[in-house]
Design a protein around this motif. Structure first.
Motif, short mmCIF file in Angstrom:
data_model
loop_
_atom_site.label_atom_id
_atom_site.label_comp_id
_atom_site.label_asym_id
_atom_site.label_seq_id
_atom_site.Cartn_x
_atom_site.Cartn_y
_atom_site.Cartn_z
N GLN A 1 -5.18 6.33 0.14
CA GLN A 1 -4.68 7.07 1.30
C GLN A 1 -3.85 8.27 0.86
O GLN A 1 -3.99 9.38 1.38
N THR B 1 -1.53 -1.44 7.38
CA THR B 1 -1.43 -2.82 6.87
C THR B 1 -2.53 -3.15 5.87
O THR B 1 -2.26 -3.70 4.81
N ASP B 2 -3.75 -2.82 6.20
CA ASP B 2 -4.88 -3.16 5.33
C ASP B 2 -5.48 -1.94 4.65
O ASP B 2 -6.68 -1.91 4.36
N VAL B 3 -4.65 -0.95 4.39
CA VAL B 3 -5.12 0.32 3.81
C VAL B 3 -4.76 0.38 2.34
O VAL B 3 -3.64 0.02 1.94
N ASP B 4 -5.67 0.84 1.53
CA ASP B 4 -5.42 1.11 0.11
C ASP B 4 -4.53 2.36 0.06
O ASP B 4 -5.01 3.48 0.23
N TYR C 1 -0.59 0.71 11.23
CA TYR C 1 -1.86 1.39 10.97
C TYR C 1 -2.28 1.26 9.50
O TYR C 1 -3.44 1.46 9.16
#
Length: 132
Positions: free
Chosen positions: A51, A44-47, A42
């Motif tokens: 967050q 992987t491409d989150v800052d 969930y």
């Protein structure tokens, strides 16, 4: 003559140690979540800096600290992810284990668990809710 001021009871936020304790909880929580192979995808491409900041502000508010959260609502942020109830339960479990490890008192743990129950429908995919 001594004057005694009546003071409001300490918030959960103050009782656990304020901002530094919430930040420590968020950091430990994300260590657990990111190490969980069922949940790590969930993010992987989150800052993750952003967050962590969002969760710190949200958890601060839940614990009765200053409400400075201005991010998206839970449903807006989570519904597009189609999170199944099993993953929501795992995330909640990681949060409860984290808070327990950090020595958060039982009454505060119970209140956090209550909030997790109250917001579940905002996070879990609509088709995966009991009775849906």
């Amino acid at each position: 003559m001594t004057v005694t001021e009546e003071t409001a009871p300490a918030s959960h936020y103050d009782r656990i140690g304020g901002a530094s304790s919430v930040k420590a909880a968020v950091d430990l929580f994300y260590e657990k979540v990111l190490a969980d192979p069922e949940l790590a995808g969930y993010f992987t491409d989150v800052d993750m800096a952003g967050q962590r900041r969002h969760l710190t502000l949200m958890l601060t508010t839940v614990l009765g600290g200053p409400n400075e959260y201005t991010g998206r609502g839970l449903a807006e942020a989570h519904q597009p992810l189609n999170i199944p109830v099993e993953h929501y339960v795992k995330v909640g479990g990681h949060l409860m284990v984290t808070l327990t490890e950090l020595g958060v008192p039982a009454d505060i743990l119970a209140d956090v668990q209550t909030v997790l129950g109250q917001v579940q429908d905002q996070v879990v995919a609509a088709g995966d809710r009991p009775g849906a």
